[in-house]
Design a protein around this motif. Structure first.
Motif, PDB file in Angstrom:
ATOM      1  N   ARG A  26       0.809  -1.221   0.000  1.00  0.00           N
ATOM      2  CA  ARG A  26       0.000   0.000   0.000  1.00  0.00           C
ATOM      3  C   ARG A  26       0.841   1.270   0.000  1.00  0.00           C
ATOM      4  O   ARG A  26       0.465   2.264   0.592  1.00  0.00           O
ATOM      5  CB  ARG A  26      -0.937  -0.013   1.222  1.00  0.00           C
ATOM      6  N   SER A 231      -9.407  -8.310  -6.843  1.00  0.00           N
ATOM      7  CA  SER A 231      -9.270  -8.467  -5.389  1.00  0.00           C
ATOM      8  C   SER A 231      -8.203  -7.536  -4.840  1.00  0.00           C
ATOM      9  O   SER A 231      -7.696  -7.762  -3.748  1.00  0.00           O
ATOM     10  CB  SER A 231      -8.932  -9.921  -5.060  1.00  0.00           C
ATOM     11  N   ASN A 232      -7.848  -6.497  -5.605  1.00  0.00           N
ATOM     12  CA  ASN A 232      -6.931  -5.488  -5.090  1.00  0.00           C
ATOM     13  C   ASN A 232      -5.478  -5.936  -5.000  1.00  0.00           C
ATOM     14  O   ASN A 232      -4.672  -5.296  -4.345  1.00  0.00           O
ATOM     15  CB  ASN A 232      -7.394  -5.049  -3.690  1.00  0.00           C
ATOM     16  N   ASP A 235      -2.531  -3.287  -9.499  1.00  0.00           N
ATOM     17  CA  ASP A 235      -3.191  -2.046  -9.931  1.00  0.00           C
ATOM     18  C   ASP A 235      -3.517  -2.045 -11.417  1.00  0.00           C
ATOM     19  O   ASP A 235      -4.395  -1.310 -11.859  1.00  0.00           O
ATOM     20  CB  ASP A 235      -2.271  -0.854  -9.638  1.00  0.00           C
ATOM     21  N   ASP A 252     -17.505  -2.030 -13.796  1.00  0.00           N
ATOM     22  CA  ASP A 252     -17.109  -1.771 -12.415  1.00  0.00           C
ATOM     23  C   ASP A 252     -16.483  -0.378 -12.349  1.00  0.00           C
ATOM     24  O   ASP A 252     -15.512  -0.089 -13.041  1.00  0.00           O
ATOM     25  CB  ASP A 252     -16.079  -2.839 -11.988  1.00  0.00           C
ATOM     26  N   THR A 253     -17.073   0.495 -11.528  1.00  0.00           N
ATOM     27  CA  THR A 253     -16.618   1.891 -11.514  1.00  0.00           C
ATOM     28  C   THR A 253     -15.211   2.058 -10.938  1.00  0.00           C
ATOM     29  O   THR A 253     -14.636   3.132 -11.022  1.00  0.00           O
ATOM     30  CB  THR A 253     -17.586   2.754 -10.684  1.00  0.00           C
ATOM     31  N   ARG A 254     -14.657   0.997 -10.372  1.00  0.00           N
ATOM     32  CA  ARG A 254     -13.303   1.134  -9.798  1.00  0.00           C
ATOM     33  C   ARG A 254     -12.220   1.140 -10.875  1.00  0.00           C
ATOM     34  O   ARG A 254     -11.084   1.479 -10.621  1.00  0.00           O
ATOM     35  CB  ARG A 254     -13.011  -0.047  -8.859  1.00  0.00           C
ATOM     36  N   PHE A 255     -12.593   0.718 -12.093  1.00  0.00           N
ATOM     37  CA  PHE A 255     -11.535   0.472 -13.090  1.00  0.00           C
ATOM     38  C   PHE A 255     -11.670   1.319 -14.346  1.00  0.00           C
ATOM     39  O   PHE A 255     -12.769   1.723 -14.731  1.00  0.00           O
ATOM     40  CB  PHE A 255     -11.544  -1.009 -13.501  1.00  0.00           C
ATOM     41  N   ASN A 256     -10.527   1.569 -14.970  1.00  0.00           N
ATOM     42  CA  ASN A 256     -10.467   2.122 -16.318  1.00  0.00           C
ATOM     43  C   ASN A 256     -10.073   1.004 -17.264  1.00  0.00           C
ATOM     44  O   ASN A 256      -9.230   0.175 -16.911  1.00  0.00           O
ATOM     45  CB  ASN A 256      -9.393   3.207 -16.406  1.00  0.00           C
ATOM     46  N   LYS A 470      -6.786   0.306 -12.192  1.00  0.00           N
ATOM     47  CA  LYS A 470      -7.526   1.088 -11.215  1.00  0.00           C
ATOM     48  C   LYS A 470      -7.599   2.531 -11.685  1.00  0.00           C
ATOM     49  O   LYS A 470      -6.701   3.021 -12.372  1.00  0.00           O
ATOM     50  CB  LYS A 470      -6.801   1.019  -9.873  1.00  0.00           C
ATOM     51  N   LYS A 471      -8.652   3.231 -11.266  1.00  0.00           N
ATOM     52  CA  LYS A 471      -8.879   4.615 -11.710  1.00  0.00           C
ATOM     53  C   LYS A 471      -7.712   5.528 -11.387  1.00  0.00           C
ATOM     54  O   LYS A 471      -7.480   6.514 -12.070  1.00  0.00           O
ATOM     55  CB  LYS A 471     -10.164   5.147 -11.043  1.00  0.00           C
ATOM     56  N   LYS A 472      -6.949   5.209 -10.311  1.00  0.00           N
ATOM     57  CA  LYS A 472      -5.875   6.127  -9.900  1.00  0.00           C
ATOM     58  C   LYS A 472      -4.703   6.132 -10.877  1.00  0.00           C
ATOM     59  O   LYS A 472      -3.841   7.000 -10.802  1.00  0.00           O
ATOM     60  CB  LYS A 472      -5.390   5.743  -8.501  1.00  0.00           C
TER      61      LYS A 472
END
Lengths: 495, 277
Positions: A26, A231-232, A235, A252-256, A470-472
């Motif tokens: 992390r 599952s995180n 990235d 899934d809104t978490r991903f691009n 991931k969106k980040k």
């Protein structure tokens, strides 16, 4: 004896673990990227395959020039270059502030050392790309002149691939384990069978990369790779190998998700060395018997592009050739009858890779409709396929993705596994390499058109570049057309 | 409960027979008729849900799942017959030989047997697949070889029991040859044990084929196989769970059927159970 050693090798491979499972650290300055093929070592000068340059090129090693995602040659360690009017000599002006990760400065001497080393020490077939170089002269610490034995359009392009990587004489002692380059990252750790850790190189001459630490994690199984992102655990999925699973990321809104193109032509290759596939009528019939739109839609969920020849859209000589030998089952049957091959049975020997196994089933179903029997034989990849099909040419048809940039030139090599032999294509390839860039485009267009008309192979589709992240994470490459997974273009979303 | 009642009403036997019968009838029917060609790719019918045209729906190639399940039953029975055939035909004589041979030779055979037993069956099949090419027959011969030790052990223990009976002693003192005794007295008396072991091994072979096809080392595409159907459904698990459920249930039915049949047959034939009663 060979069989025994293969047996032992298979035992060893079967005993290896299936990939990494731990979750991503992390650290906000770190990013974890999932890949499917792990490098066997770090020495791409003596080990073939795409996994090593994918991890190291542009990231740890740099060349004088690089290829951007639109297929353009851009300056890297060279700030600029001048080509002589006879197109035989290239004078490069080098960056003055670049240095290797072991502290040695990067100078014109390293350019001479690296290019000459390809010719003397490298052990892979791609070293022949440097055969055209006749002399390298150091003019000043930041000036170097490379003289070619004949004009070659391909040479500067080839310098964007691994053969153009720059080495330092005091950094080549242990290439398999300790790579020393001028790039923005340095290899910090390696966990065999699982991951490679890259740390930012504090001496880097260029802009600092967006992420201080990059973990490259390797997964043998495409579903495991997808699940790691869900599952995180990672990235970025560098290449989604299960296209039917894309909706789970898209919804899934978490991903691009990005979808671009690659250099990977998925080719149904014909063994042109022997009857009946040395008969152009049979090759045309087989090509016209396969509805490639149906194949792409079923085998790869419609993701990818149809190509009618060995040229992706990013090459300057691309033209749409999908209309040549287009789907026409009735004509295919006629051609087979003309060739006296109404009872044709062919062996389709494929690598046991997902795209090949799914495509083969569609090819079989399509060819059965025009009365051609096909028996599918999946072979262990890479060992058995490389030995049996690629080296010993024991096949009628195969399906494999050809990933090297501008690999249309392989049709000029009569010893290549598909045994295609056309004096016209060989002449055009040589003319294209020698001529002006405009002449090259004209000649290469004709090569592509000739191959398509000749049904030298059946180009099933161009592999898509599917990335889920991931969106980040921002700055993901849309297209993947160089050998490298370029980490320098990644950034943090919104920055 | 008397022995006779217990014998005729063993529910395991009947349920097992029913489930195995279902698989066998399905496999036989598939030779005569399937609703659709199980290998025909049809992009227009891709990923259709269950309905009147397609009872279980279609897969990502547009192939009918029900037809694939029907033809897949053939593959399942074929693998069971090959694997059990190889194991029983090698293992049973080996076990009988170990029981009748001089003690040191018998011990030697059984220790080699233990060595084979220690080698994982799936790993052996994967190695066979890598070396000789992935194929149903190759995989099942490997699974059969890996199952030889269990047959040899059962046959040896059964044969040792038979060897100490009075009629065998009588035959030996009458000068009958070892081969004649083995064929005439030993094999018929251990047949029940071997049949029970066969049905259990059958179930293991079905599971192994599914596992190997799942890993890409089993049945060649596009020949329908329940294991490969499961593998192909893997990437669609989140989107179309039906594709995994159908072959999964089929495998469960076949394995359960053979296991119950094995249990039922053991109730009938295992001499040790009879003594206890």
């Amino acid at each position: 004896m060979k069989r025994i050693s293969l047996f032992l090798a298979a035992l060893l491979v079967a005993g290896c673990s299936a990939g990494s499972t731990a979750s991503a650290p992390r650290d906000p300055n770190a990013i974890t990227i999932g890949f499917s093929a792990e490098p066997a070592n770090f020495d791409f000068t003596r080990t073939d395959g795409t996994a090593i340059p994918q991890a190291l090129l542009y990231n740890v090693y740099e060349g004088l020039v690089k290829l951007d995602e639109n297929g353009q040659v851009k300056p890297l360690l060279a700030e600029s270059w001048r080509v002589s009017p006879d197109r035989l000599s290239y004078e490069f002006s080098l960056r003055a502030n670049a240095s290797f990760s072991n502290g040695s400065p990067f100078t014109a001497d390293n350019v001479k050392f690296s290019i000459e080393r390809v010719k003397t020490t490298w052990g892979i077939s791609q070293k022949s790309k440097m055969d055209v170089v006749s002399r390298v002269e150091v003019l000043a610490p930041t000036k170097v002149r490379v003289t070619l034995s004949r004009p070659s359009n391909n040479w500067l392009f080839d310098m964007t691939t691994r053969v153009g990587a720059m080495f330092s004489p005091d950094g080549v002692a242990d290439l398999p384990n300790n790579p020393v380059g001028t790039g923005p990252y340095d290899v910090a750790a390696r966990n065999r069978g699982s991951s490679i850790t890259l740390k930012a190189n504090p001496r880097y001459w260029g802009p600092k990369p967006a992420y201080e630490t990059v973990y490259l994690r390797y997964f043998k199984d495409s579903t495991a790779l997808n699940n790691a992102l869900l599952s995180n655990g990672i990235d970025v999925v560098s290449a989604v190998a299960a296209p039917d699973s894309m909706p789970q990321f898209e919804n899934d809104t978490r991903f691009n998700v990005t979808q671009g193109i690659t250099n990977g032509e998925v080719v149904l290759s014909f063994n042109g060395r022997k009857a009946p596939l040395n008969d152009v009528r049979v090759r045309r019939a087989l090509t016209q018997g396969i509805d490639r739109r149906v194949l792409l839609d079923t085998a790869w969920a419609g993701r990818g592009e149809l190509i009618g020849s060995m040229v992706p859209r990013t090459d300057p000589w691309y033209t749409d050739l999908t209309g040549v030998n287009a789907y026409n089952p009735e004509n295919a049957k006629k051609l087979l009858a003309e060739a006296g091959q109404q009872n044709l049975n062919l062996r389709l020997r494929i690598p046991n890779l997902p795209y090949a196994v799914t495509s083969a089933q569609v090819v079989k179903s399509e060819l059965n409709k025009i009365g051609v029997g096909v028996s599918i034989e999946p072979l262990d990849f890479p060992a058995v396929w490389l030995k049996s099909v690629f080296t010993e040419h024991d096949f009628d048809m195969s399906i494999i993705q050809h990933v090297e940039p501008r690999d249309i030139t392989t049709f000029g090599n009569t010893k290549y596994y598909w045994g295609y032999d056309s004096p016209k294509v060989r002449r055009l390839l040589a003319e294209g390499d020698r001529g002006s860039p405009e002449q090259q485009v004209t000649a290469m267009r004709e090569v592509a058109a000739t191959l398509a008309d000749d049904a030298a192979a059946c180009w099933l589709f161009l592999f898509p570049n599917l990335i889920a992240a991931k969106k980040k994470v921002g700055g993901l490459p849309l297209n993947q057309i160089s050998e490298a997974f370029d980490l320098t273009i990644l950034r943090r979303a919104g920055s | 409960m008397t022995l006779a009642v217990r014998r005729s009403s063993s529910p395991s036997l009947w349920v097992g027979l029913g489930l195995v019968g279902l698989v066998v009838v399905t496999a036989l029917a598939s030779f005569l008729w399937t609703p659709h060609d199980p290998t025909l790719v049809d992009a227009a019918q891709r990923l259709r849900g269950p309905g009147t045209d397609y009872v279980f729906g279609t897969d990502k190639f547009g192939r009918d799942l029900f037809s694939q399940v029907m033809v897949g039953a053939r593959t399942t029975l074929f693998v069971g017959v090959v694997a059990v055939g190889v194991a029983a035909l090698i293992g049973t004589p080996l076990g009988v030989f170990a029981a009748m041979a001089p003690k040191w030779l018998g011990e030697f055979v059984m220790r080699v047997n233990d060595l084979v037993l220690a080698f994982p069956a799936l790993l052996l099949a994967i190695v066979f697949g890598a070396v000789f090419g992935a194929d149903t027959l190759t995989a099942m011969i490997a699974i059969g070889i890996a199952s030889v030790p269990s047959f040899a052990r059962i046959a040896r223990s059964g044969a040792l029991g038979v060897m100490s009976t009075e009629y065998v002693l009588a035959a030996r003192s009458a000068g009958r040859s070892r081969t004649a005794i083995a064929v005439r007295h030993v094999l018929p008396n251990i047949a029940g044990l071997v049949i029970v072991q066969s049905s259990v091994s059958f179930a293991i072979a079905v599971l192994s084929e599914a596992a190997l096809s799942f890993l890409g080392f089993g049945t060649r595409p596009p020949t329908p196989s329940w294991g490969r159907m499961l593998q192909e459904s893997q990437e669609l698990l989140a989107v179309e769970p039906r594709l995994a459920l159908v072959p999964g249930v089929a495998i469960a039915i076949a394995v359960l059927g053979f296991n119950l049949l094995g249990d039922g047959l053991r109730d009938r034939y295992d001499p040790r159970l009879e003594v206890r009663r």
